[in-house]
Design a protein around this motif. Sequence first.
Motif, PDB file in Angstrom:
ATOM      1  N   SER A   5       0.699  -1.051  -0.055  1.00  0.00           N
ATOM      2  CA  SER A   5      -0.022   0.231  -0.252  1.00  0.00           C
ATOM      3  C   SER A   5       0.762   1.209  -0.016  1.00  0.00           C
ATOM      4  CB  SER A   5      -1.093   0.192   0.772  1.00  0.00           C
ATOM      5  OG  SER A   5      -1.518   1.329   1.500  1.00  0.00           O
ATOM      6  N   ASP A   6       0.491   2.137  -1.117  1.00  0.00           N
ATOM      7  CA  ASP A   6       1.002   2.903  -1.039  1.00  0.00           C
ATOM      8  C   ASP A   6       0.459   4.616  -0.223  1.00  0.00           C
ATOM      9  OD1 ASP A   6       3.533   5.010  -1.325  1.00  0.00           O
ATOM     10  OD2 ASP A   6       2.495   6.146  -2.766  1.00  0.00           O
ATOM     11  N   GLU A   7      -0.556   4.429  -0.135  1.00  0.00           N
ATOM     12  CA  GLU A   7      -2.017   5.197   0.582  1.00  0.00           C
ATOM     13  C   GLU A   7      -1.365   5.840   2.506  1.00  0.00           C
ATOM     14  OE1 GLU A   7      -5.601   3.292   2.468  1.00  0.00           O
ATOM     15  OE2 GLU A   7      -5.107   1.583   1.707  1.00  0.00           O
ATOM     16  N   ILE A   8      -1.131   7.139   2.298  1.00  0.00           N
ATOM     17  CA  ILE A   8      -0.643   8.075   3.296  1.00  0.00           C
ATOM     18  C   ILE A   8      -0.921   7.800   4.800  1.00  0.00           C
ATOM     19  CG2 ILE A   8      -2.682   9.434   2.510  1.00  0.00           C
ATOM     20  CD1 ILE A   8      -0.303  12.143   2.905  1.00  0.00           C
ATOM     21  N   SER A   9      -2.263   7.102   4.249  1.00  0.00           N
ATOM     22  CA  SER A   9      -2.709   6.718   6.044  1.00  0.00           C
ATOM     23  C   SER A   9      -2.142   5.599   6.724  1.00  0.00           C
ATOM     24  CB  SER A   9      -4.712   6.005   6.013  1.00  0.00           C
ATOM     25  OG  SER A   9      -4.634   5.021   5.232  1.00  0.00           O
ATOM     26  N   GLU A  10      -1.192   4.582   5.877  1.00  0.00           N
ATOM     27  CA  GLU A  10      -0.045   3.284   6.927  1.00  0.00           C
ATOM     28  C   GLU A  10       1.092   4.388   6.977  1.00  0.00           C
ATOM     29  OE1 GLU A  10      -0.584  -0.400   6.075  1.00  0.00           O
ATOM     30  OE2 GLU A  10      -2.442   1.020   6.650  1.00  0.00           O
ATOM     31  N   ARG A  11       0.810   5.482   6.852  1.00  0.00           N
ATOM     32  CA  ARG A  11       1.953   6.063   7.350  1.00  0.00           C
ATOM     33  C   ARG A  11       2.044   7.318   8.411  1.00  0.00           C
ATOM     34  NH1 ARG A  11       1.957   4.182   2.305  1.00  0.00           N
ATOM     35  NH2 ARG A  11       3.811   2.706   1.686  1.00  0.00           N
ATOM     36  N   ARG A  43       6.086  11.010  -3.381  1.00  0.00           N
ATOM     37  CA  ARG A  43       5.296  10.168  -3.465  1.00  0.00           C
ATOM     38  C   ARG A  43       3.827  10.446  -4.309  1.00  0.00           C
ATOM     39  NH1 ARG A  43       7.696   6.831   1.025  1.00  0.00           N
ATOM     40  NH2 ARG A  43       5.801   5.241  -0.511  1.00  0.00           N
ATOM     41  N   GLY A  44       4.110  10.609  -4.316  1.00  0.00           N
ATOM     42  CA  GLY A  44       3.191  11.144  -5.153  1.00  0.00           C
ATOM     43  C   GLY A  44       1.390  11.636  -4.217  1.00  0.00           C
ATOM     44  N   TRP A  45       1.620  12.043  -2.903  1.00  0.00           N
ATOM     45  CA  TRP A  45       0.832  13.284  -2.288  1.00  0.00           C
ATOM     46  C   TRP A  45       0.163  13.952  -2.190  1.00  0.00           C
ATOM     47  CZ3 TRP A  45       5.064  10.687   1.543  1.00  0.00           C
ATOM     48  CH2 TRP A  45       4.636   8.749   1.626  1.00  0.00           C
ATOM     49  N   GLY A  46       1.511  14.925  -3.084  1.00  0.00           N
ATOM     50  CA  GLY A  46       0.702  16.670  -3.218  1.00  0.00           C
ATOM     51  C   GLY A  46       1.854  16.948  -2.031  1.00  0.00           C
ATOM     52  N   ALA A  47       1.926  18.497  -2.492  1.00  0.00           N
ATOM     53  CA  ALA A  47       3.186  19.505  -1.816  1.00  0.00           C
ATOM     54  C   ALA A  47       2.121  19.821  -0.355  1.00  0.00           C
ATOM     55  CB  ALA A  47       3.240  20.537  -2.350  1.00  0.00           C
ATOM     56  N   SER A  48       0.454  19.367  -1.035  1.00  0.00           N
ATOM     57  CA  SER A  48      -0.363  20.217   1.310  1.00  0.00           C
ATOM     58  C   SER A  48       0.273  19.152   1.685  1.00  0.00           C
ATOM     59  CB  SER A  48      -1.582  20.119   0.452  1.00  0.00           C
ATOM     60  OG  SER A  48      -2.300  19.037  -0.300  1.00  0.00           O
ATOM     61  N   ALA A  49       0.788  17.816   1.067  1.00  0.00           N
ATOM     62  CA  ALA A  49       0.951  16.983   3.046  1.00  0.00           C
ATOM     63  C   ALA A  49       2.738  17.003   3.200  1.00  0.00           C
ATOM     64  CB  ALA A  49       0.795  15.376   2.174  1.00  0.00           C
ATOM     65  N   VAL A  94      10.657  -6.970  22.070  1.00  0.00           N
ATOM     66  CA  VAL A  94      10.704  -7.523  20.876  1.00  0.00           C
ATOM     67  C   VAL A  94      11.552  -6.235  20.169  1.00  0.00           C
ATOM     68  CG1 VAL A  94       9.490  -7.453  18.718  1.00  0.00           C
ATOM     69  CG2 VAL A  94       8.953  -8.859  20.779  1.00  0.00           C
ATOM     70  N   GLU A  95      12.287  -6.135  19.259  1.00  0.00           N
ATOM     71  CA  GLU A  95      12.941  -5.249  19.002  1.00  0.00           C
ATOM     72  C   GLU A  95      12.091  -4.601  17.733  1.00  0.00           C
ATOM     73  OE1 GLU A  95      17.721  -4.162  17.143  1.00  0.00           O
ATOM     74  OE2 GLU A  95      16.709  -5.639  15.722  1.00  0.00           O
ATOM     75  N   LEU A  96      11.910  -3.160  17.263  1.00  0.00           N
ATOM     76  CA  LEU A  96      11.110  -2.747  16.600  1.00  0.00           C
ATOM     77  C   LEU A  96      11.873  -1.944  16.009  1.00  0.00           C
ATOM     78  CD1 LEU A  96       7.993  -1.320  18.598  1.00  0.00           C
ATOM     79  CD2 LEU A  96       8.060  -3.060  17.209  1.00  0.00           C
ATOM     80  N   SER A  97      11.605  -2.762  13.930  1.00  0.00           N
ATOM     81  CA  SER A  97      12.034  -2.108  13.310  1.00  0.00           C
ATOM     82  C   SER A  97      11.333  -0.406  12.092  1.00  0.00           C
ATOM     83  CB  SER A  97      13.500  -3.803  12.322  1.00  0.00           C
ATOM     84  OG  SER A  97      13.683  -2.694  11.487  1.00  0.00           O
ATOM     85  N   MET A  98      12.165  -0.702  11.364  1.00  0.00           N
ATOM     86  CA  MET A  98      11.827   0.189   9.668  1.00  0.00           C
ATOM     87  C   MET A  98      12.605   0.864   8.841  1.00  0.00           C
ATOM     88  SD  MET A  98       9.057   3.473  10.096  1.00  0.00           S
ATOM     89  CE  MET A  98       7.973   2.986  10.767  1.00  0.00           C
ATOM     90  N   LEU A  99      12.341   0.407   7.824  1.00  0.00           N
ATOM     91  CA  LEU A  99      13.314   0.419   6.460  1.00  0.00           C
ATOM     92  C   LEU A  99      12.442   2.007   5.872  1.00  0.00           C
ATOM     93  CD1 LEU A  99      15.042   0.307   4.269  1.00  0.00           C
ATOM     94  CD2 LEU A  99      12.909  -1.004   2.612  1.00  0.00           C
ATOM     95  N   VAL A 100      13.558   3.083   5.581  1.00  0.00           N
ATOM     96  CA  VAL A 100      13.578   4.586   5.719  1.00  0.00           C
ATOM     97  C   VAL A 100      13.996   4.441   4.935  1.00  0.00           C
ATOM     98  CG1 VAL A 100      13.113   4.357   7.767  1.00  0.00           C
ATOM     99  CG2 VAL A 100      15.042   5.165   7.673  1.00  0.00           C
ATOM    100  N   SER A 101      13.904   5.796   3.838  1.00  0.00           N
ATOM    101  CA  SER A 101      14.498   6.945   2.921  1.00  0.00           C
ATOM    102  C   SER A 101      15.294   8.257   2.821  1.00  0.00           C
ATOM    103  CB  SER A 101      13.852   6.509   1.037  1.00  0.00           C
ATOM    104  OG  SER A 101      13.404   4.515   0.741  1.00  0.00           O
ATOM    105  N   PRO A 102      16.116   8.058   3.772  1.00  0.00           N
ATOM    106  CA  PRO A 102      15.915   9.576   4.197  1.00  0.00           C
ATOM    107  C   PRO A 102      15.799  10.925   3.169  1.00  0.00           C
ATOM    108  CG  PRO A 102      18.256   8.754   4.281  1.00  0.00           C
ATOM    109  CD  PRO A 102      16.528   7.659   3.314  1.00  0.00           C
TER     110      PRO A 102
END
Length: 316
Positions: free
Chosen positions: A204-210, A256-262, A231-239
Amino acid sequence: MDEHRRPFRFGVVGESIRSADDLIATARRAERLGYATLTLRDHVVAEPFGDQLAPLIALAAAAGATSTLGLGTMVLSNDFRHPVVLAKEAATLDHVSGGRFELGVGAGWLREEYRRAGMPFDEAGTRVGRLEESLRVLRGLLSGEETAFAGEHYRVDGLTVFPCPGRRLPIVVGAGSRRMLGIGGRLADTVGVLPRALPDGMISDEISERLPGTIARKVGRVREAAAGRDVELSMLVSPAFGPDPRAAAARTAVLRGWGASAAELVLDMPSQFVGPPEHMAEQMSARRERYGFSYYLVPDGHMERFAPVVESLAGR
């Protein structure tokens, strides 16, 4: 130290590695820069990350070229390997690397990959159920004990694995849905929190998921299922680098296609780090306090520019 304050560690995802020379150079550079792990993806098609080397074999080669760097899969598709075979391969890789391997496993999600490989892409519930059983088999075998298991998808009758791991080999699960987050919380040592996989075989590329609320709920599900386990918590990020965090956030929102207003939403997203490295380090520290994330991975294309963040935070 409680579960909210694990020390930071950082990994590199070798997305652009196409040759043995690339592999060795990336592994050695990651080690010199202070990254904790080099991880490889598991795909048999080029899309969406480019052609990939076979991860377990490539990681064995990387182990021989390094001395302290951890090695991991981010993540193996469970449907590509029987858990008994995978347990033996994982135990062997951990043995030849001197105890540096972390086994990352997921349910498989890329429908087009299954189609082109001639493999049935079962409904999500079936694939996830298979993964849960596989993790139970892997846990048993990698504990070094004789394992018996009888499930809907796998049966193991009094089997042990050689070589016997000399430690508890860490298992990583990537999870985005409620059920997967629960499985990770119960059975994994590290849970990589992801956007949910969609029935059409995409992520999903939905903004709500993030957004912060969604990530907080996902973390809560992991902790609830872990029932007190650490439990260790991890995340893949693109800075997104730049002198001005707001400008970097606006660029990210548009790309990301969310628009500048995001842009304002991007600034607060737990998976988005924008601005100069010192600002990213501040964001990570604040988000560890808020959510508990302590293990971050970046694509190898960002490895050099992200290194100041690693130098600032690793082990702290």
